[in-house]
Scaffold this motif. Structure first.
Motif, PDB file in Angstrom:
ATOM      1  N   LEU A 525       0.760  -1.223  -0.156  1.00 38.47           N
ATOM      2  CA  LEU A 525       0.074  -0.132   0.051  1.00 38.47           C
ATOM      3  C   LEU A 525       0.893   1.331   0.143  1.00 38.47           C
ATOM      4  CD1 LEU A 525      -2.947  -0.926   2.364  1.00 38.47           C
ATOM      5  CD2 LEU A 525      -3.160  -0.462   0.031  1.00 38.47           C
ATOM      6  N   GLU A 526       1.989   1.297   0.817  1.00 38.19           N
ATOM      7  CA  GLU A 526       2.802   2.211   0.931  1.00 38.19           C
ATOM      8  C   GLU A 526       3.555   2.756  -0.578  1.00 38.19           C
ATOM      9  OE1 GLU A 526       5.577   1.479   3.891  1.00 38.19           O
ATOM     10  OE2 GLU A 526       4.303   2.445   5.545  1.00 38.19           O
ATOM     11  N   THR A 527       3.873   1.688  -1.075  1.00 37.56           N
ATOM     12  CA  THR A 527       4.468   1.597  -2.391  1.00 37.56           C
ATOM     13  C   THR A 527       3.563   2.378  -3.438  1.00 37.56           C
ATOM     14  OG1 THR A 527       6.029  -0.056  -1.956  1.00 37.56           O
ATOM     15  CG2 THR A 527       5.878   0.442  -4.194  1.00 37.56           C
ATOM     16  N   SER A 528       2.290   1.725  -3.304  1.00 36.43           N
ATOM     17  CA  SER A 528       1.286   2.072  -4.190  1.00 36.43           C
ATOM     18  C   SER A 528       0.756   3.544  -4.345  1.00 36.43           C
ATOM     19  CB  SER A 528       0.120   1.407  -4.421  1.00 36.43           C
ATOM     20  OG  SER A 528       0.423  -0.100  -4.508  1.00 36.43           O
ATOM     21  N   LYS A 529       0.772   3.904  -2.856  1.00 37.28           N
ATOM     22  CA  LYS A 529       0.439   5.223  -2.544  1.00 37.28           C
ATOM     23  C   LYS A 529       1.642   6.443  -3.230  1.00 37.28           C
ATOM     24  CE  LYS A 529      -1.403   8.505   0.979  1.00 37.28           C
ATOM     25  NZ  LYS A 529      -2.438   8.769   0.623  1.00 37.28           N
ATOM     26  N   ARG A 530       2.610   5.954  -2.675  1.00 38.21           N
ATOM     27  CA  ARG A 530       3.962   6.873  -3.397  1.00 38.21           C
ATOM     28  C   ARG A 530       3.723   7.030  -4.721  1.00 38.21           C
ATOM     29  NH1 ARG A 530       6.793   4.846   1.226  1.00 38.21           N
ATOM     30  NH2 ARG A 530       7.383   3.059  -0.160  1.00 38.21           N
ATOM     31  N   LEU A 531       3.719   5.829  -5.319  1.00 41.32           N
ATOM     32  CA  LEU A 531       3.431   5.738  -7.027  1.00 41.32           C
ATOM     33  C   LEU A 531       2.409   6.799  -7.295  1.00 41.32           C
ATOM     34  CD1 LEU A 531       4.763   4.713  -9.669  1.00 41.32           C
ATOM     35  CD2 LEU A 531       3.379   2.875  -9.307  1.00 41.32           C
ATOM     36  N   ALA A 532       1.356   6.346  -6.687  1.00 36.73           N
ATOM     37  CA  ALA A 532      -0.047   7.170  -7.177  1.00 36.73           C
ATOM     38  C   ALA A 532       0.394   8.703  -7.206  1.00 36.73           C
ATOM     39  CB  ALA A 532      -1.130   6.708  -6.446  1.00 36.73           C
ATOM     40  N   GLU A 533       0.945   9.166  -5.904  1.00 40.43           N
ATOM     41  CA  GLU A 533       0.964  10.556  -5.871  1.00 40.43           C
ATOM     42  C   GLU A 533       2.035  11.171  -6.906  1.00 40.43           C
ATOM     43  OE1 GLU A 533       2.591  10.708  -1.781  1.00 40.43           O
ATOM     44  OE2 GLU A 533       0.412  10.612  -0.754  1.00 40.43           O
ATOM     45  N   LYS A 534       3.200  10.113  -7.247  1.00 44.03           N
ATOM     46  CA  LYS A 534       4.131  10.802  -8.325  1.00 44.03           C
ATOM     47  C   LYS A 534       3.472  10.866  -9.519  1.00 44.03           C
ATOM     48  CE  LYS A 534       8.416   9.102 -10.500  1.00 44.03           C
ATOM     49  NZ  LYS A 534       9.503   8.234 -10.531  1.00 44.03           N
ATOM     50  N   GLU A 535       2.500   9.830  -9.923  1.00 42.69           N
ATOM     51  CA  GLU A 535       1.943   9.915 -11.220  1.00 42.69           C
ATOM     52  C   GLU A 535       1.026  10.958 -11.133  1.00 42.69           C
ATOM     53  OE1 GLU A 535       0.516   5.916 -11.746  1.00 42.69           O
ATOM     54  OE2 GLU A 535       2.299   5.074 -12.234  1.00 42.69           O
ATOM     55  N   LEU A 536       0.506  11.399 -10.290  1.00 42.32           N
ATOM     56  CA  LEU A 536      -0.888  12.387 -10.143  1.00 42.32           C
ATOM     57  C   LEU A 536       0.121  13.700 -10.404  1.00 42.32           C
ATOM     58  CD1 LEU A 536      -3.491  13.428  -9.549  1.00 42.32           C
ATOM     59  CD2 LEU A 536      -2.867  13.752  -7.049  1.00 42.32           C
ATOM     60  N   LYS A 537       1.389  13.885  -9.694  1.00 43.04           N
ATOM     61  CA  LYS A 537       2.019  15.005  -9.620  1.00 43.04           C
ATOM     62  C   LYS A 537       2.350  15.241 -11.250  1.00 43.04           C
ATOM     63  CE  LYS A 537       5.953  17.625  -8.149  1.00 43.04           C
ATOM     64  NZ  LYS A 537       6.469  18.324  -9.482  1.00 43.04           N
ATOM     65  N   GLU A 538       3.119  14.192 -11.828  1.00 35.97           N
ATOM     66  CA  GLU A 538       3.149  14.186 -13.287  1.00 35.97           C
ATOM     67  C   GLU A 538       2.146  14.486 -14.374  1.00 35.97           C
ATOM     68  OE1 GLU A 538       5.092  10.462 -14.108  1.00 35.97           O
ATOM     69  OE2 GLU A 538       6.681  10.815 -12.777  1.00 35.97           O
ATOM     70  N   ALA A 539       0.959  13.895 -13.963  1.00 34.98           N
ATOM     71  CA  ALA A 539      -0.080  14.231 -14.720  1.00 34.98           C
ATOM     72  C   ALA A 539      -0.741  15.765 -14.656  1.00 34.98           C
ATOM     73  CB  ALA A 539      -1.361  13.307 -14.377  1.00 34.98           C
ATOM     74  N   HIS A 540      -0.639  16.201 -13.456  1.00 33.12           N
ATOM     75  CA  HIS A 540      -0.869  17.566 -13.006  1.00 33.12           C
ATOM     76  C   HIS A 540       0.068  18.463 -13.886  1.00 33.12           C
ATOM     77  CE1 HIS A 540      -2.391  21.116 -11.125  1.00 33.12           C
ATOM     78  NE2 HIS A 540      -1.102  21.513 -10.837  1.00 33.12           N
ATOM     79  N   ASP A 541       1.370  18.136 -14.093  1.00 34.35           N
ATOM     80  CA  ASP A 541       2.275  18.884 -14.503  1.00 34.35           C
ATOM     81  C   ASP A 541       2.013  18.815 -15.889  1.00 34.35           C
ATOM     82  OD1 ASP A 541       3.403  19.671 -12.337  1.00 34.35           O
ATOM     83  OD2 ASP A 541       5.060  18.033 -12.285  1.00 34.35           O
ATOM     84  N   THR A 542       1.828  17.583 -16.713  1.00 28.40           N
ATOM     85  CA  THR A 542       1.445  17.680 -18.014  1.00 28.40           C
ATOM     86  C   THR A 542       0.203  18.284 -18.577  1.00 28.40           C
ATOM     87  OG1 THR A 542       2.483  15.352 -18.090  1.00 28.40           O
ATOM     88  CG2 THR A 542       1.032  15.850 -19.942  1.00 28.40           C
ATOM     89  N   LEU A 543      -0.741  18.157 -17.772  1.00 29.71           N
ATOM     90  CA  LEU A 543      -2.193  18.967 -17.966  1.00 29.71           C
ATOM     91  C   LEU A 543      -1.519  20.517 -18.027  1.00 29.71           C
ATOM     92  CD1 LEU A 543      -5.053  19.133 -18.349  1.00 29.71           C
ATOM     93  CD2 LEU A 543      -5.335  19.129 -15.891  1.00 29.71           C
ATOM     94  N   LYS A 544      -0.913  20.953 -17.190  1.00 26.90           N
ATOM     95  CA  LYS A 544      -0.594  22.470 -17.006  1.00 26.90           C
ATOM     96  C   LYS A 544       0.051  22.695 -18.519  1.00 26.90           C
ATOM     97  CE  LYS A 544       1.300  25.831 -13.881  1.00 26.90           C
ATOM     98  NZ  LYS A 544       1.936  26.014 -12.839  1.00 26.90           N
ATOM     99  N   ASP A 545       1.096  21.984 -18.822  1.00 28.02           N
ATOM    100  CA  ASP A 545       1.873  22.431 -20.140  1.00 28.02           C
ATOM    101  C   ASP A 545       0.706  22.137 -21.121  1.00 28.02           C
ATOM    102  OD1 ASP A 545       4.159  22.374 -18.552  1.00 28.02           O
ATOM    103  OD2 ASP A 545       4.951  20.240 -18.941  1.00 28.02           O
ATOM    104  N   ALA A 546      -0.070  21.180 -21.176  1.00 32.33           N
ATOM    105  CA  ALA A 546      -0.888  21.024 -22.330  1.00 32.33           C
ATOM    106  C   ALA A 546      -1.821  22.302 -22.366  1.00 32.33           C
ATOM    107  CB  ALA A 546      -1.847  19.815 -22.385  1.00 32.33           C
TER     108      ALA A 546
END
Length: 784
Positions: A525-546
């Motif tokens: 769960l800890e690993t999944s949560k950290r990965l999800a948070e990282k991907e959420l941040k990357e998705a947010h950055d990508t959306l902002k760039d788009a």
């Protein structure tokens, strides 16, 4: 709120820090009495007050609150007939001045921004400029009565200065005499008991006569008022008595003036106290980088990047907290010194601060609920006097909490059930949590017990949380992980510290399979949560760039169309000028031909001249104003791969590659392929097919042209050009009637087409299509 809870959560330390920001004893008194309110309307008002003060500080940096004093006791004594001292009168004048400056300051800034609460306070301040002037005219800043206080006092002080000068002159003559050198201890004139004297040696005491007022510590020097100046000193003393009587009369008169404005002065004092307190809260909020929370009365706490206000800013770790919406109980597990207690106190302290009208150390948009009571059982409170163990001390507190907690309560448990047998402690902890949860209270509890890790999974409205631990550095990160229970790191820590693998592996055999499974699940769960948070941040950055890219593209497309229209207009203007020049020249030629025919009998027929003029007029291009966006998006036909479309969200044309689902298509724009919602696609044309065209050698009824013209998707100018050509071709083909499909939309294209047709010499009649012919989206044209 219970005082013990306020102390446990260290609210008293918040008050101590707040005291550093007050400007007067009035503000200090209110700050020392700071306490959380349980009234929703009052808390909202307090937060609005602090927010207005914070706005002013952001705009102006400071406020003119200096010189404010607590004059309530002075005013009350004046009201019962007491006479105020010069210092008390000076404080009253200073406070009046401060209130006057504050009123002007608020009124001025209220013209820039809306400050209703400060405006209300300013309206309560009565300007007592006359009273302030009366006091300033009589008493200086040091509390001395001025000569200008009255004509009598000025006259008496002039007499005093004159008499003192005469006395000093007489005494200075005495100490400058030839015998004075040996009879005086020092050649100076001094004062004892408000009378001028000289220091005479003991053995010469009888030489000057007069009165002995004092002697030195050794007794060798006597301070004598010579007989020759006794009378002058008596006169001086009489004038001083009159001066003091006049001063007392002036003070009494000013005290009466203060009493006359007593109620106004008390109101001014109350307003300045509130203003000082408001700005002290705002300055403290600025110091801890706080923000105004949204206040609710439905038990919801939503804190974004909240920090403990008593931990230095370079050390504190911010965390997000959510309670009361999806779940009402949080169970935090994790190692010691990992930050569980700090997380607990952060929520409790932010709640108390918000209810006291203070801004909280969290980002904008955070939300705090109003609780009728906050209960906390935190820390080791072993009572030696009562001979209570740690467990007993905690249990006494918990019993008290269970007696009072209800749905309007926030309950904080630290190490629930600790200090006793683990199995019994865990059972008690679960039972206590069930009891408080059943009452609807908002609960945050920390624990070491592994049994409570499953608690959040078995009960609706309860969620697990943990504090993160970095095994690599053997240190906590103090980050709170909501939704992930804490896990034991004993084996990893032991291995990092050098414990042998054989010992660790043997220890693992004593752990049950269920425990191992739970630990592995938690790690996952800890690993999944950290990965999800990282991907959420990357998705947010990508959306902002788009979004930024889309904005840039739209700006460039708009600039392109504007420039294109500008160039087209310039070209049309140039063409028109050329044709006009040609027409002018041709007219001149025609005039010359006519003149020649009349003069010389040239055989030039009139109808030939008319035909020539018509051909010239027809050569002039018809100017049509550019109207971007005038053509309206028609209803799309059924789209299919290969169709040319306009992507309206980008303003670019492309081709359909394939349909992804019912609502989305993959579209190729240049070298780019992207997913586009069908509602953002506008049909332009079908795929271009290779055609073998037959050139009509003879135009007439056999001329190849369709019976309808489809203008949907065309730009306004292009549509009119196609209509003009189509009408000519239809006339050549000998059609009696044709249809022009322009769509409905806003009607701009329809109006343009029909306006052209009405003015065409060969058109007999136009009408909208019948229901079966396309309705108002089609214009039927009949020729003459």
């Amino acid at each position: 709120m219970l005082q013990r809870v306020l102390k446990t959560l260290e609210f008293d330390k918040i008050v101590e820090q707040l005291l550093d920001h007050v400007s007067s004893p009035l503000g200090r008194e209110k700050a020392e009495a700071l306490a959380p309110s349980v009234d929703y309307a009052e808390v909202v008002r307090l937060q609005e007050e602090t927010d207005e003060a914070a706005k002013v500080l952001r705009l102006k940096g400071n406020v003119p609150l200096g010189g404010t004093h607590d004059i309530r006791a002075h005013v009350k004594r004046a009201l019962i007939g007491g006479v105020l001292s010069p210092q008390e009168l000076t404080q009253a004048a200073s406070t009046i001045h401060s209130s006057r400056m504050m009123k002007k300051f608020i009124n001025d800034i209220n013209e820039e921004i809306d400050l209703p609460i400060l405006a209300e306070y300013a309206g309560r301040i009565v300007v007592l400029a006359d009273l302030e002037e009366s006091i300033r005219r009589a008493v200086d800043e040091g509390g001395e009565i001025l000569d200008s206080a009255s004509d009598t006092l000025r006259s008496l002080r002039q007499q005093l200065r004159s008499r003192e000068a005469r006395v000093r002159e007489r005494l200075e003559n005495m100490i400058r005499s030839s015998n004075a050198q040996k009879m005086l201890s020092d050649a100076i004139v001094t004062i004892r008991n408000d009378r001028f004297v000289i220091p005479v040696k003991q053995e010469y005491r009888g030489h000057y006569g007069g009165i002995i007022h004092d002697q030195s510590a050794s007794g060798q020097t006597l301070f004598i008022e010579p007989q020759a100046i006794v009378q002058l000193n008596n006169e001086l003393q009489a004038i001083r008595v009159k001066e003091q009587q006049e001063i007392e009369r002036i003070l009494a008169e000013l005290s009466v003036l203060v009493a006359g404005s007593g109620e106004e002065l008390l109101e001014i004092t109350a307003v300045l106290a509130s203003l000082d307190f408001m700005f002290a809260k705002a300055r403290y909020g600025k110091q801890i980088k706080a923000s105004k929370p949204e206040i609710n009365d439905n038990g919801i706490i939503m804190l974004t990047q909240a920090r403990h206000p008593l931990i230095p800013g370079d050390e504190v770790v911010s965390n997000n907290f959510s309670l009361g919406k999806d779940f009402t109980t949080i169970v935090i597990t994790g190692p010691n010194t990992g930050g569980k207690t700090v997380a607990l106190k952060t929520v409790g302290l932010c709640t108390l601060m918000a209810q006291a009208g203070l801004q909280i150390p969290a980002l904008d948009g955070s939300e705090i609920a109003i609780f009728s009571a906050v209960y906390a059982d935190i820390g080791d409170e072993q009572s030696i006097e009562q001979s209570l163990s740690t467990f007993s001390s905690h249990m006494v507190n918990i019993v008290g909490i269970l007696e009072k907690a209800d749905s309007d309560s926030l309950v904080l448990f630290d190490e629930l059930g600790a200090g006793t047998d683990p199995q019994e402690g865990a059972a008690l902890a679960i039972s206590i949590l069930d009891e408080v949860y059943s009452r609807g209270a908002r609960v945050i509890a920390t624990t070491h017990y592994p049994e409570l890790k499953a608690y959040g999974y078995n009960r609706e409205g309860v969620i697990n949380a943990s504090v993160e631990f970095d095994v690599a550095t053997l240190s906590p990160t103090y980050k709170l992980l909501i939704g992930v229970p804490g896990r034991s790191n004993a084996f990893e820590i032991s291995r990092r510290l050098g414990l042998g693998d054989s010992v660790i592996e043997k220890a693992k055999t004593y752990i049950s399979a269920d425990s191992n499974e739970v630990e592995n699940m938690i790690a996952s769960l800890e690993t999944s949560k950290r990965l999800a948070e990282k991907e959420l941040k990357e998705a947010h950055d990508t959306l902002k760039d788009a979004e930024n890219l889309k904005k840039d593209l739209q700006q460039q497309i708009t600039a392109y169309y504007d420039r294109r229209d500008e160039l087209i207009e310039k070209a049309k203007d140039k063409a028109s000028r050329i044709v006009e020049e040609a027409k002018t020249e041709a007219e001149q030629v025609i005039k010359d031909l006519r003149r020649m025919r009349l003069e010389n009998g040239a055989q030039v027929k009139e109808h030939e001249l008319i035909d020539a003029r018509k051909r010239l007029e027809g050569a002039a291009p018809e100017r049509t104003p550019a109207k971007r966006g005038a053509s309206q998006k028609p209803a799309n036909p059924k789209l299919k791969p290969g169709d040319e479309v306009l992507v309206t969200s980008f303003g670019q044309k492309g081709h359909l590659v394939e349909q992804i689902n019912e609502k989305e298509w993959q579209v190729q724009i240049g070298i780019l392929k992207m997913k586009v919602d069908e509602k953002n696609l506008q049909y332009v044309a079908a795929p271009k097919q290779k055609e073998t065209r037959q050139v009509a050698t003879v135009k007439g009824r056999d001329y190849h042209v369709g019976l309808e013209l489809d203008l949907r998707g065309e730009r306004y100018e292009d549509a009119l050009m196609r209509t003009e050509k189509y009408i000519d071709d239809s006339l050549l083909a000998g059609y009696p009637r044709v249809s022009i499909i322009h769509g409905k939309g806003t009607g701009a294209l329809m109006r343009g087409v029909q306006e052209y047709l009405k003015n065409h010499r060969s058109v007999k009649k136009i009408r909208f299509g019948e229901a079966g012919e396309g309705g108002t989206g089609v214009t039927i044209v009949e020729f003459k």
